[in-house]
Design an enzyme around this catalytic site. Sequence first.
Site, PDB file in Angstrom:
ATOM      1  N   ASP A 209       0.828  -1.200   0.000  1.00 49.30           N
ATOM      2  CA  ASP A 209       0.000   0.000   0.000  1.00 49.30           C
ATOM      3  C   ASP A 209       0.867   1.258   0.000  1.00 49.30           C
ATOM      4  OD1 ASP A 209      -2.643   1.359   0.398  1.00 49.30           O
ATOM      5  OD2 ASP A 209      -1.666   2.011   2.251  1.00 49.30           O
TER       6      ASP A 209
ATOM      7  N   GLU B 104       0.896  -0.581  -5.269  1.00 45.15           N
ATOM      8  CA  GLU B 104      -0.178   0.420  -5.405  1.00 45.15           C
ATOM      9  C   GLU B 104       0.524   1.775  -5.393  1.00 45.15           C
ATOM     10  OE1 GLU B 104      -2.645   3.572  -4.268  1.00 45.15           O
ATOM     11  OE2 GLU B 104      -1.659   2.576  -2.584  1.00 45.15           O
TER      12      GLU B 104
END
Length: 755
Positions: free
Chosen positions: A433, A476
Amino acid sequence: MELIIGGTGQGKLDYALSQSGCQGTPEQLVDDGILTGKPILNHFHLLCRRLLQDGKAVMPVAEELARREIVIVCDEIGCGVVPIDAFERRWREETGRACCYLAKKAERVVRLYCGVPEVLKPLRTEAVAAFEEEAQRYLQGDSCTAYRFLGAQPMGAAQAGIRFTVYAPAAKQVGLIGSFNGWRPQPMKRLPTGFWVLESASARVGDLYKYRITTAQGESFDRADPMAFYAEKRPNTASSIYLLSQYVWQDQAWRSAHKDIGAKGFDRPLSIYEVHAGSWRIHGERGGERFYTYAELADTLLPYAKENGFTHIEFLPLAEHPLDASWGYQMSSCFSPTSRYGEPAGLMYFVDRCHQEGIGVILDFVPAHFIPDFYALQQFDGSCLYESEQADARYSEWGTVYFDFTKPHVVSYVKSALDFWLAVYHFDGIRYDAVSNLLYVKGREELGRNEAGIWFLKNTNYQLQQRHPGAMLIAEDSSLFAKVTAPVAYGGLGFDYKWDLGWMNETLRYLALPPARREQERALFEHAMRYFYQDIFLLPFSHDEVVHGKKTIIDKMYGSYDEKFAQLRTLYLYQYTRPGKKLNFMGNELAEFREWDAEKELGWNLTDYPAHQCFTRFFSALQHCYLEQPALYRGDYDARSFAWQEQPEAVGPRACVFQYRRGAGETALQVGLNFSAQEQWLTLPAWPSGYEVILYTEAAVFGGGCPDVKALAPEPVRGQAGCRVRIAAYSGILLKAKEAPGGEGGHASEAGKAR
């Protein structure tokens, strides 16, 4: 060999039996001094007496025992102050000499006093050497397996107690507190390297514990273990002793087939179902527990994903976190799966079941930051141990605390966490993330490169690729940083996939426009293919796109209720026929109009409504079509597998029509998309045996207005070599060249030449 000593009546044998880990009755386990080969030798002091009475030496027997896997129980005896005869004195001296020898050779020595065990010899020499080597690697930033020696580790093969180790170099004092010692601090021993250790013979699996850390300033804080494998359920914050090795895996066939680079799926179908475990389904008020357990998810989520054609399930972060509303993105422990959904063995069971059913599992993980709560990592030992000393560089926009990767031990800590989920829980991939926060200072390009974060990514990904060549490492990343998916050896970051957020944003922005505006924005729709081959992209419609007032995917579409459904079907046909692997957040397959709310389960009742029922049927059919057509996944990252087809007179409504080829040769597919409000003709390249319709979004079974898809057979074009097919407004079609009679195909003409 282990040695247990103590006075008469101290419970030595009971303690030995409780620690042995062997199955059986005391009669089956205990040798009462006659050397029958049982795992426990009781009354060693009486054995010594009998040997001397028989005229035999004690030490040869002691030397033989030292070579065995055995627990020796012996009374403490001494010469005392009362007069004793010569034999009694000799017996006591010989027994004492044998016990000293055994203590030197033993892996562990425990003395019971007043029924309380005290570890006299906590480590054998080999273990000390292994610990020092592992600790040195940890401090140099070179450890991928810190979870093997830090935290609460069982001691010896018989798991006779627990060894606690924590890194807190700036602490003045560290005490171990837990349910096994009345939460009264037991002082831990400080090693020169800054690690604190304590072996507890009374601690057991399942016990709760914390570290009471006294800072250099004299303040005391109770801290959860940074390396805990399990934790108390929120709002409580203690760590829990857990034995990870107790689960017996049954996924050997899957692991064997997915151990090399082919498992990354570059030339395989890859369709990921992104799931928040706490809201996919929820219980009512059953006992106040609304969450499904890992085992319950194995019985419900797994068959659902498989039936609907997904190849992988990706969980939003499962590392322990205190706040439900953070969805797991503000974690408190890197190594503990959240107790909301059950024990660690339950998560292992879920992954195991998925593998046995042919479904991979991916974990979302947050390597950039952690919660600011003082029971966790922030200022752990009174210093900025895991974070930056500079306050302006310490905190993220979410109020969390950034890891400081200029510190080698922090690199080891987070790198070990990533390895842990792959090695211990058998996850098939990790989605990192907020990678942009590791590439640029606070994720902002104008503040400059985050060189320490970039080094962490390269160092970690390189080592993980070596250790787990079949695992997928997914970024991401919303930045334009170059070579995200290039190997580290070639100057890249070493990821396998990068989320294509540009494609997602531009596609959804295009479909929010009315058709008249779309006519001027054709380049917006096509733009993402211009950079597609610069990295290895994955096409996401993720949780981020259906929250915070952004509307759901269907509600982003322009038009009326029926027009939204029609365009949604065509959008998904585009996603699944365009190059790039696929990801969809739970609920996308239901065409949810309500934004995702982590406090509520998905709108499963939507399938009672005809439009939603038809859409779920379409989505499942599309998924299986993707799995069955190799042209849709082989060569995804080979530019020869895709080509736009020229559109004559691409003006007015015709500018909203897109056509492309997937694959090559006789297995090639033709895709047509009509995002205009009018019927449109598609011109197809010539093919001797014609085309068959594989999937049409306007089929009546999917909620469209075409009752007979077979009637869509392409028609010859007068005066041209190709053929054409008419498709409805807001529709899409997937066609495949028919096999010629006798199994021989033909060759496409220059009509519809790729541009």
